[in-house]
Design an enzyme around this catalytic site. Structure first.
Site, short mmCIF file in Angstrom:
data_model
loop_
_atom_site.label_atom_id
_atom_site.label_comp_id
_atom_site.label_asym_id
_atom_site.label_seq_id
_atom_site.Cartn_x
_atom_site.Cartn_y
_atom_site.Cartn_z
N CYS A 79 0.85 -1.20 0.10
CA CYS A 79 0.01 -0.02 -0.11
C CYS A 79 0.86 1.16 0.05
O CYS A 79 2.07 1.19 0.26
CB CYS A 79 -0.73 0.14 1.21
N GLY A 105 -0.46 0.31 -4.93
CA GLY A 105 -1.77 -0.57 -4.59
C GLY A 105 -2.98 -0.25 -5.61
O GLY A 105 -3.25 1.12 -5.87
N ASN A 179 1.14 1.31 6.13
CA ASN A 179 1.75 0.76 5.19
C ASN A 179 3.12 -0.30 5.68
O ASN A 179 3.82 0.18 6.54
CB ASN A 179 2.69 1.58 4.26
N GLY A 180 3.00 -1.52 5.78
CA GLY A 180 3.90 -2.45 6.40
C GLY A 180 3.07 -3.64 6.76
O GLY A 180 1.97 -4.15 6.15
N TYR A 320 12.19 -2.45 -7.50
CA TYR A 320 10.89 -2.55 -8.15
C TYR A 320 10.01 -1.31 -7.59
O TYR A 320 9.05 -0.80 -8.72
CB TYR A 320 10.48 -3.81 -8.09
#
Length: 612
Positions: A79, A105, A179-180, A320
């Site tokens: 996310c 996301g 996020n995580g 990436y």
């Protein structure tokens, strides 16, 4: 929490307390010791259900086999988060910033704003442009906002897990976007449920809200500190209350989070700097690992969340995840990828006529390779930007259908040529083998694969969707065996030692667990692959419908009951890390060779789908 030395300085009339002395040399202050209170039994939390309209969504999860493997044969970021304080157009700016983070996301988005002291939320399934329109943004007035974009492999059942989450507790309301991934999620959830908490989702983020609600700390941001002290794993989070915006980053700094400022003084937080660029906010700095930043009418204040170890930032952000125009962990993503390509050209040269890339993530590394090798770069593969999850499968199955739908070879570039094709990574190897076959069928005389990352041998437990280790081809095969499997004429990966050398003095600050199998925070719970929100989602249907949702586990004698004991803990004990780890270290219990995921309680694993 033990007392921690902090450092302070003044910047634009805002006080900053840096958790890392290297960042801002200044006078040393001492942070008061904050007691970590053991959660007591409490009244059930009252969650505010959103009554806002949700955009229509229809899903078809029955993709062809080729399709599914092709679109999932890359690591995926879970996310992206955004926070904005002090702008009348907060919801619209948040909407634009989420557009910039859409690559992090694509299957869920949400925004929460504050208007007249009330938190208002709209969330939905789909792209940002699917969830929000003019009329919905009109329903989100206010000068403060947080937003979230989410990745998941689940269908409509993921709606309840779309963030930001909003919860009401006895002193008000709080929203959070995360996020995580928390590696001790299940231990914390079991502890909370033992004390009466009721959970509405299968997301690890909800644990944070419960910990905040039961905290006895004052003022509010110390409740966040109190909660975060109990978390293990990766988290970059933004919180929103009636009058404050709070940004938090875990002590290892696994996931990125940056701060910027608009010309009108509005403070902006985002997962990447590309979001700041779009809404014309000037990048100021990263949120430091282990830091809590509190923004209110008094300005921006900072304190150290907890004693922080050496940072372990995710190297895959540069390989990436992040957009090339972003600056992540203080480094240009574009420059990193270009130099990855140069290293490949230097250390793994091959006679060739043309260099091409697997778009889009391999393009910059391919440019670096071509420039260093003195060989022309050309666009040998054209990517379709209009491929979704729902499409009509041909009645007669076409070989490599999924890849052909996404990538089209250019025969004029490839025919009769010795081709170097640069990609960012190889995960399962299925997509790479199909790409090699496409290029040779288009007339390429030779196909040489160059991978701008080291071989991936381990799953990620810190917020990245990677397959289980058993599925990772580099964990099962040597480079030569992989070359034979994908059918290329040669294959070379970016050497890990060369990657470390490139990063120089910053090298120790990165996490290489997916390449080395050495985890900065050891995962205490097994990993589920592609189970996602199906776990405990309350939908009808058998568990057999979860594709690949089983993981092998060691057979353990089944006890009568699984409990997490807390021997000798007083009601208001200040828990040391060692004692807390004892609590968090309860073992997975399985009663067959396959772990049966009857509900989220049966599995103590940081499924990358359980943590957005």
């Amino acid at each position: 929490m033990a007392s921690t030395a902090l450092r302070s300085s003044t910047l634009q009339n805002h006080t900053f307390l840096s958790p890392n002395p290297a960042f801002r040399p200044s006078k040393t202050l001492v942070k008061p010791s904050l007691p970590l209170l053991f959660p007591q039994p409490h009244k059930s939390l009252s969650y505010q259900a959103s009554s806002n309209p949700i955009s229509p969504f229809s899903s078809n999860n029955h993709c062809p086999d080729d399709c599914y493997s092709d679109f999932s044969d890359k690591p995926h970021e879970e996310c992206g988060v955004v926070g904005i304080y002090g702008d009348r157009e907060a919801s619209r700016l948040c909407y634009l910033a989420l557009h910039a983070l859409q690559h992090r996301g694509q299957e869920g988005a949400g925004i929460v704003t504050v208007n007249d002291g009330v938190l208002q939320s709209i969330t939905g399934v789909g792209l940002v442009s699917d969830v929000f329109n003019q009329s919905k943004l009109d329903q989100l007035p206010g000068e403060y906002a947080i937003g979230h974009v989410r990745y998941s492999t689940a269908g409509a059942s993921m709606l309840k897990n779309v963030q930001p989450f909003v919860a009401g507790y006895r002193f008000g309301s709080v929203g959070v976007a995360h996020n995580g991934n928390l590696v001790n999620y299940n231990a914390l959830r079991h502890m909370l449920e033992d004390n009466g908490s009721i959970f509405n989702t299968s997301s690890d983020t909800e644990v944070v809200l419960h910990l905040i609600a039961i905290s006895k700390a004052r003022p509010f941001f110390l409740r966040i500190v109190d909660a975060c002290e109990q978390l293990q794993g990766a988290y970059s989070m933004v919180f929103l209350t009636e009058d404050k915006l709070v940004a938090v980053r875990d002590p290892f700094g696994f996931r990125p989070l940056v701060m910027g400022r608009r010309s009108n003084g509005a403070v902006v937080f985002a997962s990447e700097t590309c979001a700041l660029d779009l809404i014309e906010a000037t990048y100021e700095r990263e949120v430091y690992p282990g830091e809590v930043l509190v923004v209110d009418k008094e300005g921006v204040q900072s304190l150290c969340l907890m004693p922080h170890p050496e940072p372990k930032q995710c190297i895959f952000e540069h390989i990436y995840f992040a957009l090339p125009n972003s600056v992540v962990f203080g480094r240009s993503v574009y420059e990193s990828r270009r130099m990855f390509g140069e290293i490949l050209a230097t250390e793994s040269p091959v006679d060739c006529d043309v260099v091409i890339a697997v778009p889009d993530s391999g393009v910059v590394a391919a440019l670096g390779y071509a420039a260093k090798a003195g060989v022309p770069f050309q666009q040998g593969l054209i990517r379709s930007h209009y491929v979704g999850r729902t499409f009509i499968e041909p009645s007669q199955k076409i070989r490599d259908f999924g890849v052909k739908l996404k990538l089209a070879p250019v025969q004029a570039v490839l025919e009769g040529k010795r081709v170097v094709v640069v990609d960012d990574s190889i995960v399962r190897g299925t997509t790479s083998s199909k790409i090699v076959r496409l290029l040779k069928e288009a007339g390429a005389k030779e196909v040489h694969m160059r991978i701008a990352s080291p071989p991936i041998i381990g799953s990620c437990y810190y917020g990245v969707d990677t397959p289980s280790s058993e599925e990772l081809i580099s964990n099962r095969m040597s480079a030569e065996e992989i070359r034979d499997f994908i059918g290329s004429d040669s294959l070379a990966f970016l050497p890990l030692d060369s990657l470390r050398k490139l990063l120089g003095s910053d090298s120790p600050n990165y996490c290489y667990a997916c390449f080395s199998g050495k985890y900065p925070v050891e995962p205490k719970e097994l990993k589920v692959k592609r189970v996602g929100d199906f776990v405990d989602d309350g939908l009808s249907g058998g568990i057999d419908s979860v594709d690949g949702g089983w993981v092998q586990a060691t057979r353990i004698q089944k006890p009568e009951k699984v409990t997490v004991t807390r021997p000798g803990w007083p009601n208001h004990a200040c828990l040391s890390p060692d004692i807390y780890n004892l609590m968090a270290g309860s073992e997975l219990v399985g009663w067959s060779n396959l772990v049966q995921l009857r509900s989220v309680h049966d599995f103590r694993g940081p499924s990358n789908k359980l943590g957005s």
